[in-house]
Design a protein around this motif. Structure first.
Motif, PDB file in Angstrom:
ATOM      1  N   LEU A  88      42.412  43.291  28.191  1.00  0.00           N
ATOM      2  CA  LEU A  88      42.978  42.083  28.790  1.00  0.00           C
ATOM      3  C   LEU A  88      44.341  42.328  29.408  1.00  0.00           C
ATOM      4  O   LEU A  88      44.776  41.552  30.263  1.00  0.00           O
ATOM      5  CB  LEU A  88      43.077  40.978  27.733  1.00  0.00           C
ATOM      6  N   THR A  89      45.040  43.376  28.983  1.00  0.00           N
ATOM      7  CA  THR A  89      46.355  43.651  29.578  1.00  0.00           C
ATOM      8  C   THR A  89      46.238  43.999  31.053  1.00  0.00           C
ATOM      9  O   THR A  89      47.191  43.824  31.810  1.00  0.00           O
ATOM     10  CB  THR A  89      47.044  44.803  28.836  1.00  0.00           C
ATOM     11  N   CYS A  90      45.069  44.493  31.457  1.00  0.00           N
ATOM     12  CA  CYS A  90      44.846  44.855  32.858  1.00  0.00           C
ATOM     13  C   CYS A  90      43.657  44.084  33.409  1.00  0.00           C
ATOM     14  O   CYS A  90      42.754  44.661  34.045  1.00  0.00           O
ATOM     15  CB  CYS A  90      44.627  46.366  33.003  1.00  0.00           C
ATOM     16  N   LEU A  91      43.648  42.800  33.175  1.00  0.00           N
ATOM     17  CA  LEU A  91      42.577  41.953  33.674  1.00  0.00           C
ATOM     18  C   LEU A  91      43.188  40.726  34.335  1.00  0.00           C
ATOM     19  O   LEU A  91      44.071  40.071  33.770  1.00  0.00           O
ATOM     20  CB  LEU A  91      41.638  41.549  32.534  1.00  0.00           C
ATOM     21  N   TRP A  92      42.709  40.425  35.531  1.00  0.00           N
ATOM     22  CA  TRP A  92      43.169  39.271  36.292  1.00  0.00           C
ATOM     23  C   TRP A  92      41.966  38.371  36.562  1.00  0.00           C
ATOM     24  O   TRP A  92      40.880  38.872  36.927  1.00  0.00           O
ATOM     25  CB  TRP A  92      43.797  39.696  37.621  1.00  0.00           C
ATOM     26  N   VAL A  93      42.159  37.083  36.433  1.00  0.00           N
ATOM     27  CA  VAL A  93      41.069  36.138  36.653  1.00  0.00           C
ATOM     28  C   VAL A  93      41.574  35.006  37.536  1.00  0.00           C
ATOM     29  O   VAL A  93      42.717  34.554  37.405  1.00  0.00           O
ATOM     30  CB  VAL A  93      40.533  35.585  35.304  1.00  0.00           C
ATOM     31  N   LYS A  94      40.724  34.591  38.469  1.00  0.00           N
ATOM     32  CA  LYS A  94      41.055  33.445  39.308  1.00  0.00           C
ATOM     33  C   LYS A  94      39.768  32.732  39.672  1.00  0.00           C
ATOM     34  O   LYS A  94      38.710  33.362  39.827  1.00  0.00           O
ATOM     35  CB  LYS A  94      41.818  33.861  40.563  1.00  0.00           C
ATOM     36  N   PRO A  95      39.825  31.418  39.783  1.00  0.00           N
ATOM     37  CA  PRO A  95      38.611  30.676  40.151  1.00  0.00           C
ATOM     38  C   PRO A  95      38.283  30.878  41.627  1.00  0.00           C
ATOM     39  O   PRO A  95      39.169  31.001  42.466  1.00  0.00           O
ATOM     40  CB  PRO A  95      38.984  29.221  39.850  1.00  0.00           C
ATOM     41  N   VAL A  96      36.983  30.906  41.905  1.00  0.00           N
ATOM     42  CA  VAL A  96      36.523  31.010  43.283  1.00  0.00           C
ATOM     43  C   VAL A  96      36.342  29.597  43.820  1.00  0.00           C
ATOM     44  O   VAL A  96      35.651  28.774  43.231  1.00  0.00           O
ATOM     45  CB  VAL A  96      35.204  31.792  43.369  1.00  0.00           C
ATOM     46  N   THR A  97      36.993  29.309  44.926  1.00  0.00           N
ATOM     47  CA  THR A  97      36.918  27.978  45.510  1.00  0.00           C
ATOM     48  C   THR A  97      35.502  27.682  45.957  1.00  0.00           C
ATOM     49  O   THR A  97      34.860  28.489  46.640  1.00  0.00           O
ATOM     50  CB  THR A  97      37.878  27.873  46.707  1.00  0.00           C
ATOM     51  N   LEU A 107      28.211  27.335  43.622  1.00  0.00           N
ATOM     52  CA  LEU A 107      28.505  28.306  42.577  1.00  0.00           C
ATOM     53  C   LEU A 107      29.785  27.919  41.847  1.00  0.00           C
ATOM     54  O   LEU A 107      30.778  27.575  42.482  1.00  0.00           O
ATOM     55  CB  LEU A 107      28.643  29.710  43.166  1.00  0.00           C
ATOM     56  N   HIS A 108      29.742  28.001  40.526  1.00  0.00           N
ATOM     57  CA  HIS A 108      30.935  27.783  39.714  1.00  0.00           C
ATOM     58  C   HIS A 108      31.391  29.164  39.257  1.00  0.00           C
ATOM     59  O   HIS A 108      31.002  29.636  38.176  1.00  0.00           O
ATOM     60  CB  HIS A 108      30.636  26.868  38.537  1.00  0.00           C
ATOM     61  N   ALA A 109      32.169  29.823  40.093  1.00  0.00           N
ATOM     62  CA  ALA A 109      32.402  31.254  39.920  1.00  0.00           C
ATOM     63  C   ALA A 109      33.833  31.548  39.527  1.00  0.00           C
ATOM     64  O   ALA A 109      34.765  30.789  39.820  1.00  0.00           O
ATOM     65  CB  ALA A 109      32.043  32.006  41.202  1.00  0.00           C
ATOM     66  N   LEU A 110      33.989  32.684  38.848  1.00  0.00           N
ATOM     67  CA  LEU A 110      35.290  33.232  38.485  1.00  0.00           C
ATOM     68  C   LEU A 110      35.357  34.657  39.018  1.00  0.00           C
ATOM     69  O   LEU A 110      34.413  35.434  38.842  1.00  0.00           O
ATOM     70  CB  LEU A 110      35.490  33.236  36.965  1.00  0.00           C
ATOM     71  N   LYS A 111      36.468  34.995  39.647  1.00  0.00           N
ATOM     72  CA  LYS A 111      36.665  36.355  40.171  1.00  0.00           C
ATOM     73  C   LYS A 111      37.463  37.148  39.142  1.00  0.00           C
ATOM     74  O   LYS A 111      38.597  36.795  38.797  1.00  0.00           O
ATOM     75  CB  LYS A 111      37.416  36.301  41.505  1.00  0.00           C
ATOM     76  N   ILE A 112      36.869  38.211  38.619  1.00  0.00           N
ATOM     77  CA  ILE A 112      37.517  39.077  37.636  1.00  0.00           C
ATOM     78  C   ILE A 112      37.947  40.348  38.347  1.00  0.00           C
ATOM     79  O   ILE A 112      37.134  41.019  38.991  1.00  0.00           O
ATOM     80  CB  ILE A 112      36.576  39.417  36.465  1.00  0.00           C
ATOM     81  N   THR A 113      39.218  40.680  38.234  1.00  0.00           N
ATOM     82  CA  THR A 113      39.759  41.877  38.874  1.00  0.00           C
ATOM     83  C   THR A 113      40.284  42.808  37.798  1.00  0.00           C
ATOM     84  O   THR A 113      41.114  42.409  36.961  1.00  0.00           O
ATOM     85  CB  THR A 113      40.887  41.520  39.845  1.00  0.00           C
ATOM     86  N   CYS A 114      39.801  44.047  37.801  1.00  0.00           N
ATOM     87  CA  CYS A 114      40.249  45.088  36.886  1.00  0.00           C
ATOM     88  C   CYS A 114      40.712  46.286  37.708  1.00  0.00           C
ATOM     89  O   CYS A 114      40.461  46.360  38.911  1.00  0.00           O
ATOM     90  CB  CYS A 114      39.112  45.490  35.932  1.00  0.00           C
ATOM     91  N   PRO A 115      41.392  47.235  37.084  1.00  0.00           N
ATOM     92  CA  PRO A 115      41.925  48.360  37.864  1.00  0.00           C
ATOM     93  C   PRO A 115      40.888  49.137  38.641  1.00  0.00           C
ATOM     94  O   PRO A 115      41.173  49.647  39.716  1.00  0.00           O
ATOM     95  CB  PRO A 115      42.594  49.235  36.792  1.00  0.00           C
ATOM     96  N   GLU A 116      39.660  49.254  38.129  1.00  0.00           N
ATOM     97  CA  GLU A 116      38.677  50.106  38.789  1.00  0.00           C
ATOM     98  C   GLU A 116      37.480  49.357  39.338  1.00  0.00           C
ATOM     99  O   GLU A 116      36.623  49.967  39.985  1.00  0.00           O
ATOM    100  CB  GLU A 116      38.203  51.180  37.810  1.00  0.00           C
TER     101      GLU A 116
END
Length: 1448
Positions: free
Chosen positions: A772-781, A787-796
């Motif tokens: 979780l220290t290197c995890l970013w989350v943001k809702p997808v408009t 779609l009720h989506a979430l964008k998960i961004t990780c280093p790789e």
């Protein structure tokens, strides 16, 4: 070939321009072909002139260029030379002026400027920059412009912030001012806060295409409804009343009239066994369920019971037959008005493209045919379907003169401020055009609205009034997709019966035009007696289009009009590429008119059609890979799946009614197959483009995927031991399939578990842990896809998770944010964690950072900021990162396994490569300090062998190109005692050079591949000179002249080596006794003729300085950018250098402030520049300080050690003077107010104190030169090696001088004064010693002050300082003599010279000859003949006199 082949700048098949006069006989039109070597990207026409923009940013002009009194034919346009190198991306032609827009967003204007339309105060024959400055912000910033439009007396500019700026004269500016002209661009405040898309300028009016603001209140019952596409904007009041009188309760969503019993069944909706219209819909869907299953691999099937009886379909058709007479009873005979009646009943159920919808089609139940309430309102306005697709919800705003109705507000009044044309709101206008006195608008449905002057029939209709927008009359089957307006005509570009587009014209004609299509003769007869007799009323197909266009012009991509001229840009069909694009765009435009039933899909197709139209307008500058079909593949797929599975049967019924009225019976079931057919059309178009693409066509692979809906099997998963940690706690999990990856397979099983320190994704027997220290989350408009989506961004990796419900999405979003916030040390209150954070992470899959451990700053999933990266093999990087790569200053350690040591680098990086200035220490012991480019040594650099070198020790300093020595450089071979100063090529000595050996042998000549060859000059330490031919490295072979130190010479054929002996066949010549020595014969005067010229040395150093200032070459750059680079460099150095002393920090703080460099330099502010340069040269962090320090290093490397040879003195002096010239060029670029070298400042200093050592006052003027400004900064650092060369050169004369100094100074004062014939009146015979007057008899007691002052000449570095010492010595001598003489005493040279000779003798200055030579060579030419020059001549005469003194 691929798409890059299509972009070839010299291709003759693209960007073809044709121009013709609009008022000629239409059957005799013969367009002129403009022949250019480059494709034309854009054309703009004025009243009598035009502008062309060719590929590469080149601008050409043609026509009547009144501002230059020049007439240029269309076929041979002339280039705008002053715009070369500006990379113009847009041109605009006004009535009689021109505008151009550069890639950087800068505006250039020229032409007629009587109304200030060029933004200048005088005539503008050549392009001049117009700076748009936003003064509302502090500090003011320069606005970047992205579009430009010009009228007759005004100009409009659209900024990157979608704001409008205006200048010129007239109410058409839209500014709140009464003062004209407006010379500087001002913001149109009335449009502030709105998103302006496009602007157009008529003669005296303006148009703006603006993005429509979303409705503020969606709960309003009587919100305005969008008009049906194709409907006339004006209908009668009676029709309006009838339409508004229809009640929603009379019709069910299917559009079938219901009985009371049926109404009750629908409203209750409790008994599913009873017959309802919903069952018909389910049946219709069931008919093609297999088709949809084969097409779409969705995770959800069709719900509801499907009736198998064919009777339901017949009943639906019977109901439609009953509905038909009531629809035909409307007063209006227009089919679009029949649509409008159904529209009032269905607008609350489903909005048309671009309007708010309640939820998403994907979320709707496939069989939900319940009636909507009358008060049901949309929940919210949709966003754009996807980034990059055009926005169709637009408005048109107009302002300026309205005497012809060209503003479209229903009157002929002028408007001082922009006003919205309400009748066009919601019509999906995508482009506006303005003629001289009429206006045009093009909609996404390929309809043309026109208003304004119709004297020549340029509006394309005869409807009244002309003060409001009316639809132009177009023949059936024509779909307009580009338009332009001229002075009294209109030119349209439309889709016809074939793939190639056709041109339509309406306006003035010299002779009547015979009709080309049906119904044209009837409409053209409706003319007003007050109008021009010969013109076209209906847009007419130009005859030459049929015969010429298809054979010669090719495929027209855009049209342009202006004055009485027309122009088109066309492309030839190269390998089918152009035709494929045109076919795809034409089909999309045609399809958009028949997809009203599919709400979201209709919006997508409209946006896609508009995007393709824009693509064709700029087909030269666009890449085929930017087609929306390729960039938004997933969005297309999702939209087709959503709409095809969840379509609304009511709208299908409405569409079938209109179709039946037009073309008879239509099978409703066939409507279910058109999405599949359209996907096949996409596949067909992409196959045609396959030759130009190297991408996987996802649409094609999607269609070939079999997909029959199956039940998903869920596998149980047991957590492995590695996931069981004592402190780990479960926050939430998705075992009920509440969260799944987007586009997951049908039979896949995904389980997400959120712990308090990690997010775990399990699939069958495998799992992946995301810290979780290197995890970013943001809702997808939500963009209408449901779609009720979430964008998960990780280093790789990054992925999208889809929640089953909005509540589930919010739950996961809140849990993830709280958990991430807590582990980062926050309060965990649910707020979004910062995008920037500090954390540690070990890479596993990244190719560049595989297995590396990183600790440092992050930004949105990428390493960004300061951090440390460690690799398992021992590599280490510590420094700055940017967007996931090393960028900025950093230290790197790289192990060398072969030598079992490490390479280390400290310096600049860019995009993951060593780039910039740095220091690289190799494992072999070599050290390189200099410039790099993409990981290679490139530019200035110094390479030393280091202390660990066993075989040889050497140092090279000079220019590198792609990791090889190329250009001028100095190589000091310390082991051999040899120094090479010359040109290099690919690590070999090649070109002119000078070589000095430790035995004082001097050679200059030409090298080829590391060996001397050709003519050269060789001189030994005893002045023996050989001038002749050399071959094969120090071997003499060929003709030559050998000159002895005594003047004897030997002329003939030589062979052999200099060190081992020469064989000669020639003539020996001994000069006569009375013959004076000839320097030409002994070769001394020929020194330097084979050496590299001083002004060509160290060019790489100055190039690096220019590069640090942001310039591509010397003086080629923006001055503002240079100062900004300096400020950024100084600020970065101050913040990232913790070891700076207090004084260094203070200097950097002073240099952070940018001086007033634009103001003219006068004597009053000249010292400010001098002080700034002094501070800048104190720190190597400043580009000027680095330049000075590097030049000093290069100079010392050249002329220290073996290079300290008296033969190099002339070259060393010339090199210093070359430094001054180049350095002064850099200073003048930064301070453009400085005069040329040796010029006079505008005003003189007001007090003597302002005449400083760096400038000289001559009479009433101050002269500034490079030597006076820069020598005080440069020469003190170069003084030791330079003065050593002077001392060696003057060694023989110095010996004689010093011997006489010692001998003459043995005498007491009186004896020496008498010997020098100093008049006794200047003798100080008496002086006070302890209060008593005694006669002087000892030595060193006379003129002590003048002697001590003159001795200070050895402590000064610059010629100006040394001259000041000489002047002060004369002043001290005068002060000591003055008490012995009368007050009106004046010096004469007979009295002064013996006395000053005494002072020079007593001063005992060592190396006075070197001092005099240095002053003579470096002295400012402006003072050679002044007072200081005369004093210096006196000192030089004393030095010569002392050498010649022989008597005691």
């Amino acid at each position: 070939g691929d798409s890059r082949d299509e972009q070839a700048p010299t291709s003759p098949d693209r960007g073809l321009l044709h121009v013709w006069h609009s008022a000629g006989h239409s059957r005799q039109l013969c367009p002129d072909r403009v022949l250019l070597s480059r494709p034309v990207l854009q054309v703009s026409l004025g009243e009598h002139h035009g502008l062309l923009l060719a590929q590469g940013g080149q601008v050409y002009s043609f026509g009547e260029l009144l501002w230059r009194d020049l007439s240029v034919p269309v076929s041979a346009p002339v280039p705008e030379v002053s715009l070369l190198g500006k990379t113009v991306v847009r041109v605009a032609a006004g009535g009689f002026h021109c505008g151009a827009l550069s890639e950087q967003g800068s505006v250039y204007m020229w032409g007629e400027n009587t109304a200030g339309q060029c933004g200048q105060t005088e005539k503008v024959p050549e392009p001049c920059p117009v700076i748009v400055v936003d003064g509302e912000v502090v500090p003011p910033v320069v606005v970047r412009i992205v579009d430009l439009a010009c009228g007759r007396e005004h100009s409009l500019a659209l900024s990157a912030q979608n704001e409008l700026w205006a200048w010129g004269s007239g109410c058409q500016l839209g500014l709140v001012t009464n003062t004209f002209p407006v010379g500087k661009p001002q913001k149109v405040e009335h449009l502030a806060g709105r998103h302006v898309i496009q602007v157009a300028c008529g003669a005296y009016h303006s148009l703006a295409l603006v993005r429509r603001l979303p409705p503020q209140d969606y709960n309003t019952q009587h919100a305005p409804k969008k008009k049906e596409r194709g409907q006339s904007p004006h209908y009668s009041v009676t029709e309006r009343e009838e339409l508004s009188a229809v009640e929603d309760s009379h019709y069910c969503p299917l559009g079938v009239e219901l009985t009371e019993v049926m109404k009750g069944e629908v409203n209750k909706n409790t008994n599913r066994n009873k017959y309802t219209p919903c069952q018909d819909v389910c049946y219709l869907q069931g008919i093609s369920s297999l088709t949809f299953d084969l097409l779409f691999h969705s995770n959800s099937g069709l719900s509801g019971s499907h009736s198998s009886s064919p009777v339901c379909l017949n009943e639906v058709r019977l109901c439609l037959e009953k509905e038909k007479p009531s629809l035909q009873g409307l007063k209006s005979s227009s089919l679009t008005n029949i649509h409008q009646k159904g529209k009032t009943a269905t607008s609350r159920r489903s909005s048309l493209p671009g309007t708010p919808t309640h939820g998403s089609p994907r979320r709707r139940h496939p069989c939900a045919c319940r009636p909507s309430s009358a008060g049901g309102a949309p929940a919210g306005a949709p966003e754009e379907a996807e980034d990059g697709l055009p926005f169709l919800e637009t408005e048109i705003w107009s302002w300026g003169r309205g005497s012809e109705g060209q503003l479209g507000h229903g009157d002929q009044l002028a408007r001082l401020q922009p006003l919205c044309i309400k009748s066009l709101t919601g019509e999906e206008v995508i482009k506006v055009a303005a003629g001289s006195h009429h206006s045009l608008a093009l909609t996404a449905q390929c309809q043309v609205y026109s208003w304004g002057s119709n004297m020549c029939g340029q509006l394309g209709h005869v409807n009244s009034p002309v003060t409001v927008p009316q639809q132009a009359k177009l023949s059936d089957g024509l779909r307009v997709w580009d338009l332009s307006a001229g002075q009294s005509h209109t030119l349209l570009l439309a889709d016809g019966d074939c793939v190639q587009p056709v041109l339509l014209y309406c306006g003035q004609q010299k002779e009547p035009v015979q009709t080309e299509r049906l119904n044209q003769s009837e409409s053209s007869s409706k003319r007003s007696p007050n109008r021009v007799e010969r013109y076209t009323v209906m847009p007419t197909l130009l005859p030459f289009c049929i015969e010429v266009c298809r054979s010669k012009m090719g495929y027209v991509s855009s049209v342009c009009s202006g004055g009485q001229s027309c122009a088109v840009l066309a492309d030839h069909n190269v390998m089918g590429f152009i035709s494929a694009i045109h076919e795809l765009a034409s089909r999309e435009r045609h399809l958009y008119s028949s997809t009203a039933s599919f709400v979201q899909l209709s919006t997508l197709i409209g946006q896609h059609a508009t995007a393709l139209t824009y693509f064709l307008h700029n087909v030269q500058g666009c890449d085929v890979t930017t087609l929306p079909l390729l960039t938004h593949t997933e969005y297309f797929i999702d939209t087709y799946k959503s709409e095809s599975l969840g379509f609304r049967q009511t709208l299908l019924t409405q569409l079938s009614v209109s179709d039946q009225s037009a073309s008879g019976d239509v099978d409703l079931v066939s409507m279910l197959y058109w999405p599949l057919q359209q996907l096949h059309q996409y596949s067909r178009a992409l196959l045609k483009l396959a030759a130009f693409m190297r991408h996987v066509l996802q649409l094609m692979s999607y269609q070939s995927t079999p997909g029959f809906i199956k039940e998903i099997y869920v596998c149980d998963f047991v957590l492995q031991e590695c996931l069981r940690l004592p402190r780990r706690r479960v926050v939430c999990e998705s075992s009920n399939r509440s969260l799944t990856p987007q586009n997951a397979g049908r039979f896949s099983n995904h389980w997400f578990i959120l712990f308090n320190d990690a997010l775990v994704h399990t699939q069958f027997s495998t799992h992946h842990v995301y810290p979780l220290t290197c995890l970013w989350v943001k809702p997808v408009t939500e963009n209408g896809s449901g779609l009720h989506a979430l964008k998960i961004t990780c280093p790789e990796e990054s992925f999208t998770l889809v929640a089953s419900t909005p509540q589930e999405k919010n739950k996961w979003l809140r849990s993830l944010n709280q958990t991430v916030d807590q582990i980062l040390g926050g309060g965990g209150q649910g707020s979004s964690p910062a995008m920037t954070r500090t954390a540690s992470y070990t890479f596993t899959a990244d190719e560049r950072f595989k297995d590396a451990q990183y600790t440092g700053s992050w930004l949105a999933g990428r390493v960004h900021g300061r951090g440390t990266m460690k690799w398992p093999d021992g590599r280490l990087y510590k420094g700055n990162f940017k967007n996931g790569l090393e960028d900025g200053y950093g230290d790197c350690v790289i192990p060398n396994k072969l030598l079992n040591k490490t390479d280390t680098y400290q310096g600049q990086w860019r995009e993951g490569k060593i780039h910039g200035f740095g220091k690289y220490k190799y494992a072999s012991g070599e050290v390189y300090e200099g410039c790099f480019c993409d990981g290679q040594r490139h530019g200035y650099g110094m390479l030393s062998s280091g202390k660990l070198a066993r075989n040889s020790s050497s140092v090279f300093i000079g220019q590198w190109v792609h990791d090889k020595k190329t250009g001028y450089g100095v190589y000091d071979d310390i082991t051999r005692g040899e120094k090479y100063m010359g040109m290099w090529l690919d690590d070999q000595r090649h070109g002119s050079a000078v070589v000095i050996t430790q035995h004082s042998v001097y050679f200059e000549g030409t090298f080829r591949e590391n060996k001397m060859s050709g003519p050269g000059l060789l001189m030994s330490d005893d002045d023996t000179v050989f001038h002749g031919e050399f071959t094969d490295d120090w071997t003499i072979s060929g003709k030559g002249i050998l000159t002895m130190p005594n003047g004897d010479s030997l002329d003939g054929q030589f062979s052999g080596e200099w060190s081992s002996g020469l064989k000669v066949v020639g003539t020996y010549t001994k000069p006569g006794i009375v013959e004076p020595p000839n320097k030409e014969k002994n070769g001394l005067s020929r020194l330097g003729q084979y050496a590299v010229p001083a002004d060509q040395r160290w060019i790489c150093v100055f190039d690096e300085c220019w590069s640090r200032l942001g310039c591509d070459a010397a003086g080629k750059g923006e001055r503002t950018t240079a100062w900004e680079n300096i400020a950024v460099t100084i600020t970065t150095a101050r913040r990232q250098s913790p070891d700076l002393s207090r004084s260094q920090t203070k200097v950097l703080e002073c240099l952070e402030f940018i001086p007033q460099y634009e103001e003219p330099v006068t004597a009053a502010n000249y010292d400010n520049i001098r002080r700034y340069l002094t501070k800048a040269c104190e720190t190597p962090h400043h580009p000027l300080g680095w330049l000075l320090e590097t030049l000093v290093t290069a100079y010392r490397m050249t002329y220290v050690g073996v290079g300290s040879n008296r033969r190099l003195l002339r070259q060393a002096v010339q090199e210093v003077l070359a430094y001054l010239t180049h350095f002064y060029g850099v200073i003048r670029f930064l301070f453009p107010g400085l005069p040329d070298d040796g010029s006079v400042l505008p005003d003189a200093p007001t007090s003597p104190s302002k005449s400083r050592r760096n400038s000289y006052t001559t009479g009433c003027v101050m002269v500034v030169s490079s030597s006076s400004l820069l020598l005080p900064l440069l020469l003190p650092r170069l003084y030791p090696p330079l003065f050593t060369l002077y001392s060696l050169q003057e060694e023989q004369e110095e010996t004689e001088y010093w011997e006489r100094i010692l001998r003459l100074n043995k005498q007491p004062d009186q004896s020496l004064l008498s010997f020098l014939e100093v008049q006794e009146k200047f003798w100080p015979l008496w002086m006070s010693i302890l209060g008593e007057k005694k006669q002087v008899s000892s030595k060193d007691a006379c003129f002590v002050s003048a002697v001590e002052t003159l001795q200070q000449i050895s402590t000064r570095f610059t010629p100006s300082d040394k001259l000041m010492v000489i002047q002060k010595s004369f002043e001290e001598l005068t002060l000591e003599v003055k008490p012995l003489l009368h007050g009106d005493f004046l010096w004469c040279m007979d009295d002064l010279f013996p006395l000053f000779l005494y002072v020079v003798l007593r001063a005992r200055i060592r190396n006075l000859g070197a001092e005099i030579s240095l002053i003579e060579d470096m002295m400012d030419p402006n003072i050679q003949h002044g007072e200081l020059g005369l004093m210096f001549t006196t000192l030089k005469a004393c030095y010569i006199q002392i050498q010649r003194e022989t008597n005691t």
